[in-house]
Scaffold this active site. Structure first.
Site, PDB file in Angstrom:
ATOM      1  N   CYS A 126      22.694 -10.794 -15.495  1.00 37.86           N
ATOM      2  CA  CYS A 126      21.239 -10.702 -15.466  1.00 37.86           C
ATOM      3  C   CYS A 126      20.634 -12.026 -15.936  1.00 37.86           C
ATOM      4  CB  CYS A 126      20.785  -9.558 -16.368  1.00 37.86           C
ATOM      5  SG  CYS A 126      19.002  -9.492 -16.571  1.00 37.86           S
TER       6      CYS A 126
ATOM      7  N   CYS B 168      17.294  -4.948 -22.025  1.00 35.17           N
ATOM      8  CA  CYS B 168      16.872  -6.020 -21.119  1.00 35.17           C
ATOM      9  C   CYS B 168      15.347  -6.088 -21.115  1.00 35.17           C
ATOM     10  CB  CYS B 168      17.396  -5.776 -19.714  1.00 35.17           C
ATOM     11  SG  CYS B 168      16.792  -7.003 -18.537  1.00 35.17           S
TER      12      CYS B 168
ATOM     13  N   ASP C  94      -8.428  -4.010  11.553  1.00 37.47           N
ATOM     14  CA  ASP C  94      -7.927  -4.564  10.304  1.00 37.47           C
ATOM     15  C   ASP C  94      -9.080  -4.775   9.328  1.00 37.47           C
ATOM     16  OD1 ASP C  94      -6.132  -5.475   8.518  1.00 37.47           O
ATOM     17  OD2 ASP C  94      -5.717  -7.375   9.520  1.00 37.47           O
TER      18      ASP C  94
ATOM     19  N   GLU D 151      -6.068   4.035  20.363  1.00 37.45           N
ATOM     20  CA  GLU D 151      -7.240   3.226  19.993  1.00 37.45           C
ATOM     21  C   GLU D 151      -6.814   2.069  19.106  1.00 37.45           C
ATOM     22  OE1 GLU D 151      -9.426   6.589  18.465  1.00 37.45           O
ATOM     23  OE2 GLU D 151      -8.891   6.103  16.406  1.00 37.45           O
TER      24      GLU D 151
ATOM     25  N   LYS E  11       2.398  -1.112  15.536  1.00 32.58           N
ATOM     26  CA  LYS E  11       1.999  -2.436  15.042  1.00 32.58           C
ATOM     27  C   LYS E  11       2.314  -3.534  16.040  1.00 32.58           C
ATOM     28  CE  LYS E  11       0.541  -1.586  10.816  1.00 32.58           C
ATOM     29  NZ  LYS E  11       1.032  -2.286   9.666  1.00 32.58           N
TER      30      LYS E  11
ATOM     31  N   LYS F 250      -6.170  -0.452  16.136  1.00 37.01           N
ATOM     32  CA  LYS F 250      -6.122  -0.302  14.680  1.00 37.01           C
ATOM     33  C   LYS F 250      -6.899  -1.475  14.096  1.00 37.01           C
ATOM     34  CE  LYS F 250      -2.998   0.658  10.875  1.00 37.01           C
ATOM     35  NZ  LYS F 250      -3.452  -0.316   9.899  1.00 37.01           N
TER      36      LYS F 250
ATOM     37  N   CYS G  87      18.578 -11.032 -19.503  1.00 39.84           N
ATOM     38  CA  CYS G  87      19.216 -10.627 -20.764  1.00 39.84           C
ATOM     39  C   CYS G  87      20.688 -11.018 -20.823  1.00 39.84           C
ATOM     40  CB  CYS G  87      19.052  -9.128 -20.996  1.00 39.84           C
ATOM     41  SG  CYS G  87      20.078  -8.121 -19.922  1.00 39.84           S
TER      42      CYS G  87
HETATM   43  S1  IVH Z   1      -6.747   7.114  11.581  1.00 40.66           S
HETATM   44  C1  IVH Z   1      -5.322  10.584   9.118  1.00 40.66           C
HETATM   45  N1  IVH Z   1      -7.580   5.252  13.221  1.00 40.66           N
HETATM   46  O1  IVH Z   1      -5.348   2.223   9.143  1.00 40.66           O
HETATM   47  C2  IVH Z   1      -5.361   9.269   9.792  1.00 40.66           C
HETATM   48  N2  IVH Z   1      -6.930   4.587  11.041  1.00 40.66           N
HETATM   49  O2  IVH Z   1      -2.639   2.543   8.109  1.00 40.66           O
HETATM   50  C3  IVH Z   1      -6.431   8.406   9.281  1.00 40.66           C
HETATM   51  N3  IVH Z   1      -7.213   2.208  10.573  1.00 40.66           N
HETATM   52  O3  IVH Z   1      -6.231   3.866   6.201  1.00 40.66           O
HETATM   53  C4  IVH Z   1      -6.435   7.058   9.849  1.00 40.66           C
HETATM   54  N4  IVH Z   1      -8.036   1.663  12.545  1.00 40.66           N
HETATM   55  O4  IVH Z   1      -7.919   2.226   7.210  1.00 40.66           O
HETATM   56  C5  IVH Z   1      -7.103   5.511  11.993  1.00 40.66           C
HETATM   57  N5  IVH Z   1      -8.384   3.738  14.770  1.00 40.66           N
HETATM   58  C6  IVH Z   1      -7.928   3.993  13.557  1.00 40.66           C
HETATM   59  C7  IVH Z   1      -7.770   2.992  12.579  1.00 40.66           C
HETATM   60  C8  IVH Z   1      -7.257   3.330  11.317  1.00 40.66           C
HETATM   61  C9  IVH Z   1      -7.697   1.223  11.341  1.00 40.66           C
HETATM   62  C10 IVH Z   1      -6.734   2.044   9.192  1.00 40.66           C
HETATM   63  C11 IVH Z   1      -7.287   3.012   8.190  1.00 40.66           C
HETATM   64  C12 IVH Z   1      -6.095   3.689   7.584  1.00 40.66           C
HETATM   65  C13 IVH Z   1      -5.005   2.738   7.896  1.00 40.66           C
HETATM   66  C14 IVH Z   1      -3.673   3.436   7.965  1.00 40.66           C
END
Ligand code: IVH
Length: 687
Positions: free
Chosen positions: A418, A442, A129, A125, A324, A127, A421
């Site tokens: 450094c 330092c 943002d 699914e 990613k 991710k 210092c």
């Molecule tokens: S699952 C235990 N599903 O990504 C797993 N996270 O990098 C819980 N996020 O903190 C996260 N889309 O804010 C999950 N389809 C998705 C997501 C998702 C965005 C974010 C979420 C999480 C972060 C982790």
């Protein structure tokens, strides 16, 4: 409050308004904080603070010495109540290429002892943002909404969440008594553009990207502001649930959808790495046309029983990963290379860049990693450089563009001393990092340690950020961490200091007092021991429960070995801990802190199992369980797993091929069982 629009104020009126606002805000602050008896609503108070800000933005030369915006910690408006998450909100590990995805699935198979022929279904699914949120429903009614915070403790944003149309206020039908629904709050690209246009028209600052806009809109103390910002939501997870009316992630998504939660239409069930990658490619293609920003694709094992067996490593589940999208790149000019000195003395080169927009964010600093990298890439000041930025990762310099190199550009000479210092900076054998040898002489190291000590994941003292602590150090008010807890006896030293008024000093002191009692893991993390991050600090606290026990073990003979017996602590880390507690200066810092603080022993969760508190050793090969799963089971039951047998061992689980550990157990009279018996004894208590 006078409500003449800020843009219509004359200079004279603005000056008068600022004087009035300074008085009013100070008065209400005192009522709110000092007397705990606010005279106006939070919303009305916020409106005052905002008007003050808006006038100051338009007439910066009129900012008063006693302006509320200069008072540290005086902002009642930065206060949201804290919420403890009953089930931690986790993050995700990352995959950056196909190999990482293949390895993710291979790791799952190894853990489950599942061969290639066993099909493991996964969901893919987008991710999103945005920022994650946990929505708690009791008997079908939305009762609380909390941000993720540090995963254990977030902020209560219930009033604001109630203004979001897409989030149901009630759940209709036969739902469990307690349901915590989790997902992502985001702002669409179109709404983000419109909001920024509005902000600019009103002479307010624009947001860098939709995620910042969503976060800024949600974290408003005045819910009517949140209501005026179009926020949206996708549900994709859950936390505390009194019952689970589904057995797979795919079923959960359907269930959520039926309850009226938006779920992402691009989510797909997959049966192989190839399937996952084809969904990834599809999503990458449509990415630009989506109404919202995404930064990758999340893969999750579908079957919840398998998820449960797989469990977690540190802060991320074993059963999910974020794949990613590749980083966005840009070209700019390298203006200079700054050498920063960290709290462990590490010198880090930071590229100072001509500001450039990369993926919607203005970048003017980037990491150059270390001296070998600078030499390898032969990056020179004045070069045009290609930089990249991926999601939440620090921007990096990839390479110089040789064809554009200015005449006379010289190779960069890395300092051997450094820059702060002047002590010698050395590279130990096999290390890539050069370190200042100045230790506590330092100033950079001292200040960085103090900053770390007060940082959000350590002591997290409200109103005491890194800028303040650096200023306090410079003024001689705070030399070592324990001095923070003595500020109150020196409050005279703060009186009359720029930016500090009676009220803000009171606020600071009470925030410090709140942290006089501290959890052991936060305390350990705050010490800034090399290699001891949050996770290791927690592992240590879990294994030893008190500071005294950790010190004793670290100072005992064979301390490093005993420490490295703890799960999650390797020899390098163990040696760093031992070195830290042997160093007299560090001991003095710790003892000084102990005299000021109450350090709460770590409370291991009571699992009620017969293995609670026991120390177990697995040896030989296991046939049904992988070693990793056996270990994770033991931990779920409250037992510690050790790598060696001693008189402290409670039970040894031995499989075929067990050798010296089995022998030792027999010599010591420690009970030994086989894998079969382990499975039988644990059957009832897992899950
Ligand atoms: S699952 C235990 N599903 O990504 C797993 N996270 O990098 C819980 N996020 O903190 C996260 N889309 O804010 C999950 N389809 C998705 C997501 C998702 C965005 C974010 C979420 C999480 C972060 C982790």
């Amino acid at each position: 409050m006078d409500d003449t629009p800020v843009k219509d104020l004359t200079e004279k009126e603005a000056a008068r308004a600022l004087a009035q606002l300074a008085m009013d805000i100070t008065f209400h602050n005192a009522r709110y904080h000092g007397e705990d008896d606010p005279a106006i609503s939070d919303a009305a108070f916020d409106a005052l603070v905002r008007r003050n800000e808006a006038i100051e933005t338009r007439f910066p030369h009129l900012i008063r010495k006693d302006s509320p915006s200069r008072q540290v910690g005086a902002k009642a408006s930065s206060k949201f109540a804290k919420v403890q998450h009953r089930v931690r909100m986790l993050s995700l590990g990352n995959a950056f290429n196909e190999e990482d995805v293949t390895e993710f699935l291979a790791r799952i198979r190894r853990f489950l002892k599942a061969d290639e022929d066993t099909q493991i279904a996964l969901m893919a699914e987008p991710k999103i943002d945005g920022l994650s949120i946990s929505l708690r429903y009791e008997d079908g009614a939305l009762v609380q909404a909390a941000t993720r915070g540090d995963g254990s403790e977030g902020e209560d944003v219930t009033a604001n969440i109630r203004t979001i149309e897409e989030i149901p206020q009630t759940l209709v039908g036969d739902v469990p008594a307690v349901c915590e629904i989790r997902g992502e709050i985001y702002m669409s690209k179109a709404d983000f553009t419109a909001l920024n246009e509005r902000q600019i028209a009103e002479e307010k600052s624009a947001f860098a990207n939709p995620r910042n806009a969503a976060a800024g809109s949600l974290r408003q103390l005045d819910p009517s502001i949140t209501a005026s910002r179009p926020l949206k939501f996708f549900a994709y997870a859950w936390g505390d649930m009194s019952a689970l009316p589904f057995a797979a992630h795919s079923e959960a998504l359907e269930w959520l959808e039926n309850l009226g939660f938006p779920t992402n239409p691009l989510s797909k069930r997959c049966n192989s790495v190839a399937d996952l990658l084809s969904v990834y490619k599809h999503i990458e293609i449509v990415r630009g046309e989506l109404e919202y920003d995404i930064d990758g694709v999340v893969y999750k094992v579908d079957d919840l029983a398998l998820q449960d067996r797989l469990g977690f490593v540190a802060k991320a589940p074993r059963w999910a990963i974020a794949h990613k999208f590749p980083a966005e790149k840009a070209i700019t000019v390298l203006l200079g290379i700054d050498i920063q000195v960290g709290r462990t003395g590490a010198l880090t080169p930071v590229a100072k860049l001509e500001p450039v927009t990369v993926g919607g964010v203005v970048v003017s600093n980037a990491t150059l990693h270390n001296e070998d990298e600078i030499a390898r890439k032969d990056v020179r000041i004045g070069d045009h450089v290609r930089i990249q930025r991926a999601g939440d990762v620090i921007p990096q310099v990839i390479e110089p563009l040789l064809e554009k190199r200015p005449k006379g550009a010289q190779p960069f000479e890395y300092p051997t001393h450094c820059p702060v210092c002047g002590s010698e900076a050395v590279r130990e054998d096999g290390e890539v990092v050069r370190r200042c040898t100045g230790g506590l002489i330092c100033n950079a190291q001292v200040v960085e340690r103090l900053k770390h000590f007060v940082s959000r994941r350590a002591f997290d003292i409200e109103g005491l950020g890194s800028k303040h602590i650096a200023a306090f150090h410079e003024d001689g008010l705070v030399q070592s961490p324990a001095d923070i807890f003595r500020i109150k006896v020196q409050r005279g030293a703060l009186d009359g200091k720029e930016g500090w008024g009676d009220q803000s000093i009171d606020n600071l002191i009470s925030a410090i007092e709140e942290r006089r009692t501290i959890a052991l893991d936060r305390f350990l993390f705050g010490l800034g021991i090399r290699h001891v991050g949050e996770v290791t600090a927690r592992d240590l606290a879990k294994a030893f429960e008190t500071l005294g026990a950790i010190e004793d073990i670290a100072r005992s003979e064979g301390g490093a070995e005993a420490l490295s017996d703890v799960d999650g602590i390797g020899t390098v880390v163990a040696e760093a801990i031992v070195a830290f507690f042997h160093e007299p200066q560090n001991r003095a810092v710790v003892d000084d802190l102990r005299s000021e603080l109450t350090i709460e022993p770590y409370k291991n969760e009571q699992t009620g199992s017969t293995f609670e508190g026991q120390t177990l050793v697995f040896t030989g090969s296991l046939e049904q369980l992988s070693r990793a799963e056996a270990k994770s089971q033991a931990e779920k039951l409250g037992a510690k797993v050790s790598g060696s047998v001693s008189s402290k061992t409670s039970l040894v689980i031995a499989g075929p091929g067990a050798g010296s550990k089995l022998k030792k157990a027999e010599e010591l009279g420690v009970e030994v069982i086989d894998e079969e018996e382990w499975i039988r004894r644990t059957a009832g208590s897992l899950n």
